[in-house]
Structures are given as C-alpha cells and as structure tokens.
Write an enzyme that holds these catalytic residues in place. Structure first.
Site, short mmCIF file in Angstrom:
data_model
loop_
_atom_site.label_atom_id
_atom_site.label_comp_id
_atom_site.label_asym_id
_atom_site.label_seq_id
_atom_site.Cartn_x
_atom_site.Cartn_y
_atom_site.Cartn_z
N THR A 164 -5.22 0.08 7.60
CA THR A 164 -6.77 -0.84 7.77
C THR A 164 -6.87 -0.64 9.10
O THR A 164 -5.68 -1.63 9.75
CB THR A 164 -7.14 -2.09 7.36
OG1 THR A 164 -6.61 -1.89 5.73
CG2 THR A 164 -8.23 -2.38 7.31
N LEU A 186 -18.43 -13.24 -7.41
CA LEU A 186 -19.21 -14.04 -7.02
C LEU A 186 -18.39 -15.81 -8.19
O LEU A 186 -19.67 -15.89 -9.06
CB LEU A 186 -20.85 -14.26 -7.71
CG LEU A 186 -21.55 -12.90 -6.42
CD1 LEU A 186 -23.00 -12.50 -7.57
CD2 LEU A 186 -22.33 -13.56 -5.84
N VAL A 189 0.75 -1.19 0.30
CA VAL A 189 0.12 -0.02 0.20
C VAL A 189 0.88 1.26 0.05
O VAL A 189 0.82 1.93 -0.52
CB VAL A 189 -0.65 0.29 1.03
CG1 VAL A 189 -1.80 1.76 1.29
CG2 VAL A 189 -2.32 -1.22 0.41
N ARG A 193 -6.80 -2.78 -5.03
CA ARG A 193 -6.44 -4.29 -5.06
C ARG A 193 -4.91 -4.71 -5.87
O ARG A 193 -5.19 -4.33 -6.92
CB ARG A 193 -7.47 -4.96 -5.92
CG ARG A 193 -8.69 -5.17 -5.68
CD ARG A 193 -9.59 -5.43 -7.08
NE ARG A 193 -9.46 -4.86 -8.07
CZ ARG A 193 -9.97 -4.36 -9.10
NH1 ARG A 193 -10.52 -5.37 -9.60
NH2 ARG A 193 -9.45 -3.53 -10.16
N CYS A 216 -6.05 -9.11 3.33
CA CYS A 216 -6.91 -8.57 4.01
C CYS A 216 -8.23 -9.09 4.78
O CYS A 216 -8.81 -9.28 5.99
CB CYS A 216 -7.44 -6.90 3.05
SG CYS A 216 -5.62 -5.94 1.96
P1 NAD Z 1 2.91 -4.36 3.91
O1 NAD Z 1 3.30 -5.45 4.95
O2 NAD Z 1 3.12 -5.04 2.85
O3 NAD Z 1 4.17 -3.09 4.12
C1 NAD Z 1 4.81 -2.70 5.08
C2 NAD Z 1 5.15 -2.04 5.91
O4 NAD Z 1 5.41 -1.02 6.65
C3 NAD Z 1 6.59 -3.15 6.23
O5 NAD Z 1 7.35 -2.56 4.16
C4 NAD Z 1 6.45 -2.79 7.10
O6 NAD Z 1 8.84 -3.09 7.14
C5 NAD Z 1 6.97 -1.07 7.32
N1 NAD Z 1 6.68 -0.44 8.86
C6 NAD Z 1 6.47 -0.84 9.79
N2 NAD Z 1 6.85 -0.39 10.76
C7 NAD Z 1 7.37 0.59 10.38
C8 NAD Z 1 8.24 1.99 10.75
N3 NAD Z 1 8.04 2.02 12.39
N4 NAD Z 1 7.82 3.20 10.10
C9 NAD Z 1 8.38 2.93 9.16
N5 NAD Z 1 8.24 1.31 8.08
C10 NAD Z 1 7.65 0.66 8.87
O7 NAD Z 1 1.70 -4.15 4.20
P2 NAD Z 1 0.45 -4.37 3.14
O8 NAD Z 1 -0.35 -4.76 2.31
O9 NAD Z 1 0.97 -2.06 1.87
O10 NAD Z 1 -0.58 -3.64 4.27
C11 NAD Z 1 -0.07 -1.94 4.79
C12 NAD Z 1 -1.66 -1.31 5.12
O11 NAD Z 1 -2.85 -1.61 4.31
C13 NAD Z 1 -2.54 -2.68 6.38
O12 NAD Z 1 -3.54 -2.35 7.29
C14 NAD Z 1 -3.58 -3.08 4.95
O13 NAD Z 1 -4.14 -4.18 6.08
C15 NAD Z 1 -3.90 -2.32 4.46
N6 NAD Z 1 -4.45 -2.59 2.54
C16 NAD Z 1 -3.65 -3.65 2.38
C17 NAD Z 1 -4.24 -4.21 0.61
C18 NAD Z 1 -3.26 -4.64 -0.03
O14 NAD Z 1 -3.93 -4.82 -0.85
N7 NAD Z 1 -1.76 -5.15 0.66
C19 NAD Z 1 -5.16 -3.58 0.80
C20 NAD Z 1 -5.76 -1.94 1.25
C21 NAD Z 1 -5.16 -1.36 3.02
#
Ligand code: NAD
Length: 434
Positions: free
Chosen positions: A122, A253, A11, A154, A263
C-alpha cells in the site's frame, strides 16, 4: 509465467502462494534469513488459516520456493512484485517508503528481458512513478514497466479473499504490462472476479480510499454507540436496521474498542498526509482517526468505572489480544492502547490469546502474565475484559467461569454476549452501545 515476490510477510507469502496455486512459478524473497530458513523447512512464520497446507502443496508441486538471494532469481522473472512493509513513518504519519525504494534499487541491476515491476504494498500516490524513475536511474538499459496492484485481503481470511476477491485493481499505463497482469490473474475469470484496470494514480488511491472508508464506517458506528448508551438505544439494533439498507450494507458496522491492525491506523494517517501534501483537506478521515483514538480512551474509562472507579491493585483477566480473530498480528491492536494505561495505574493483567501471545510479549509491558488456559483468566480476578472476539470465547461455560472470579464483572468490548443471559448468570455485564 515467472513471478518474484519481494517481501514474504502477510501479503507477500499469501499472494505468492496463491499465484503459485494459479499455476505461476513463484519465488518469494525476503531479507529476513530466519524467516526464509523456516519457510524452507516447511514452517509458516505467521498464523493464517489454510496457509500451511497451501504452501506445502505448492512447494511439493515445484511451483513455490523461498530465497534471500534476489539477484539469483530476478533476471528470469516476468513480473516482480514488491510486497514489503509501508509502516507509518515515526513522528509524522507519512507512509515510510524506504523498504519499497530499497527493494526497487535492489532488483534494478538484475532485470533481464521485459519485466513488469508491480507495487503490491500500500503506497501513496506517485510511488509507482518514483519506483520507475529509481529503476531507470539504477539500470538505464532495463526493459520494464511499473504497475500498481494493491492488495485487499483480510488477515484471517486471506486465502479466500485472494482466491475470490470482490475485485482486482490493476493500475497501469502500458498495455503490455496490463496484458501480463491479466494473464497472471486469468484463473479468476472462472469465477468472474472483476478486474479493474485504471491509471497508476487511481489504483494507488483506490487502496487508501477503500481502507479509509471502512475505517469511517467503524468510527461512525462507534460514535453512534456512544449516543446509544446515552439515550437507551441498542447499537446492535441500530446497526442492523441501518445495514438492511442496501445502500449502506451491514458490514463494518460493529461497535467495539476501535479499529486497529496493520492497515487502517497507518493508512488513514497516510491518506491525511497525502491530502496535506497536495493542499487538499481530508476532514472526514481526520475525524475518523480522532474518533478512533477517543473510542480506545473510552474503553479504558469503561473498564475503570466497571472496577468501581479505580484499577489500582485490581486483577483483570483479558480474553484476546490480537487486533481481530484468526491472526497472530498484534500491530496497532486496541489491546496495546488499552492495557498499558491500566497497568500504569496499578492493574495486574492475566491474558489469553489463541495465537497472539508470542507477538504480544514483545509489545505489551513485561508485567502482563499469560496463560494457555482460558478459564485461568477468570481465576480470582476482579473483572474479565473480552478484547478480541475469537470463536473460542463465544461459548464460554459462564457458570464455571463466574465461580472462579472474585468479582463477577464481565466487560465485553465486542458485544459477543447478550445482557439478559449474563445477568441471569449473576454477572455485572458491561458492553459497548447497548
Ligand atoms: P510484513 O511486515 O508482514 O512483511 C513485509 C516483509 O518484507 C517482511 O518479511 C520483511 O522482512 C520484508 N522485506 C522488507 N524489505 C525487504 C527487501 N528489501 N527485500 C526483501 N524483503 C524485504 O508486511 P505485510 O503485512 O505483508 O504488508 C505488506 C504491504 O501490504 C504493506 O504495504 C501493507 O500495507 C499492505 N497490505 C497489508 C495487508 C495485511 O492485512 N497485512 C493487507 C493489504 C495490504
């Protein structure tokens, strides 16, 4: 406008890059030094179509950079986004907010001038107010507001989702913060993307409610697929007939092995916990989770039955491991629930995935073998399981594949193929709900 993105994962990297493409000056921050080093060298740590070119373009044009040093960049930011992970807390299913709160604590002492701290992760209802409290405690002088801007992209279509969203949700309780966020998203006015401003709590809940609803559609059609198998109906036809009703819609569906990914599993769990915490029932979402687990178990049974009742000593070829195509993300992929029990009972697995093998190796049992050659998956096996509907699996040379197999059993957990043509090619074809 200056943007700092804390967390450079699926994200953070996509959002940061797209904000840069909108014209903002963006610095993406991550604690993972290796990841930041790779990004600085022009390497993209995840597989996401189109991302590499967009990152390169914005870096070249001087709007996008990467660092591990939050303290050096936070002071000049107008907006600081928190896009760190919020996985399920081990054991209880609550969203683990430790990364979010840690990010808030880390940024607080460096704030200078008016700054909006934006939760993009999220997060459960109430988190934005907790982040606000944390920052206030850490830096009582800070001039800031907290906003919630949940992300709906997505994986696999992340850039187009971000650039052409169905809606942007902005949770705020300050007009000043709302103005800055609207300014940041202004390029979307051109395509008339709706921007919905709500209170903080509503914005936080919109994200969970949306994911839980989509998961509900999947579990619903999976349950119907089971009924289809019993009564001799075809779930494709049923879903098509349902989807033609505009009130229902045809998306989400598709019967299959159950939802997975980074997620839906954690967000449905978290929503149940949020409801419990507030003394409210969430029986529908609880059932959705149960039906999803049952669907995965049903796939194991399906594979076992297709192998003649036992997987012991059988060789199974697997096409696809990631939770969906066009991503390398293996988090909560159905393959992680379906393959280990088969291996435990003595099956030998040979798997192919266009992008997920690197991740899969650390998450699946060590006994799994991998190949880069799709047709090797058919070599001398007792069955092939199509687990993820990557495009490269849609046009297989069925004659060639079948010749290599020991037993011509094709288990299509994504309903990609048509029974008639599979049977005509001499396969025993097993699918979901048809
Ligand atoms: P991810 O695990 O791919 O990325 C998270 C990143 O944050 C990692 O690179 C980690 O090293 C870094 N991080 C953690 N603590 C940190 C800090 N203190 N300082 C700097 N960096 C730090 O996660 P993601 O899939 O990108 O998801 C992130 C959020 O977005 C979640 O809450 C997820 O639910 C939400 N989200 C994800 C998606 C998806 O499709 N992946 C879609 C919508 C929402």
């Amino acid at each position: 406008m200056k943007v700092v993105m804390i967390g450079t994962g699926y994200v953070g990297l996509v959002s940061g890059t797209c904000f840069a493409e909108f014209g903002a000056d963006v610095v993406c921050v991550d604690v993972d030094e290796k990841k930041v080093e790779r990004l600085k060298n022009g390497e993209i740590p995840i597989y996401e179509p189109g991302l590499e070119d967009l990152v390169a373009k914005n870096v070249r044009e001087g709007r996008l950079s990467f660092t591990t040093k939050l303290g050096e960049v936070a002071g000049s930011a107008d907006l600081v986004f928190i896009a760190v992970g919020t996985p399920s807390r081990r054991g209880d299913g609550f969203a683990d907010l430790s990364y979010v709160y840690e990010a808030a604590r880390q940024v607080a002492p460096h704030l200078q001038g008016y700054t909006v701290i934006v939760d993009k992760s999220t997060v459960p209802v109430g988190t934005a107010r907790n982040v606000s409290r944390l920052i206030r405690e850490t830096n009582p002088q800070a001039d800031f507001d907290v906003a919630s801007n949940p992300e709906f992209l997505r994986e696999g279509a992340a850039i187009s989702d971000f650039m052409r969203p169905d809606r942007v949700v902005i949770g705020v309780d300050s007009p000043r913060a709302e103005k800055l966020l609207r300014e940041l998203y202004r390029p979307l006015n051109l395509i008339e993307a709706p921007i919905l401003a709500t209170g903080l709590e509503s914005a936080e809940l919109i994200k969970y409610a949306s994911n839980a609803f989509l998961a509900t559609k999947i579990s619903f059609i999976n349950e119907i697929s089971m009924l289809c198998e019993s009564v001799g109906a075809d779930v494709h036809a049923v879903a098509k007939g349902m989807g033609m009703d505009k009130r229902i819609g045809s998306k989400f569906l598709h019967a299959g092995p159950g939802y997975g990914g980074s997620c839906f599993p954690k967000d449905t769990q978290a929503l149940v916990r949020i409801a419990q915490e507030h003394g409210v029932s969430s029986r529908i979402v609880e059932s959705v989770i149960e039906v999803n687990a049952a669907q995965k178990a049903r796939m194991i049974k399906k594979i076992r039955e297709a192998l003649g009742g036992s997987e012991a000593g059988k060789r199974i070829g697997v096409l696809g491991l990631t939770f969906k195509p066009e991503t390398d993300d293996m988090r909560d992929a159905p393959a992680l629930s379906i393959l280990p029990p088969l291996i435990e009972k003595g099956a030998r697995i040979l798997a192919h995935d266009p992008q997920g093998v690197h991740e899969a190796k650390s998450m699946l049992p060590a006994e799994v073998e991998y190949t880069e050659d799709i047709y090797r998956v058919f070599d001398g096996v007792d069955a092939v399981v199509l687990m993820t509907e990557w495009n490269v699996y849609r046009g297989l040379d069925l004659a060639r594949a079948g010749k290599a197999m020991r037993e011509k059993v094709f288990i299509d957990l994504r309903n990609v193929y048509e029974k008639e043509s599979m049977v005509a090619h001499g396969y025993r074809y097993v699918c979901v709900g048809r």
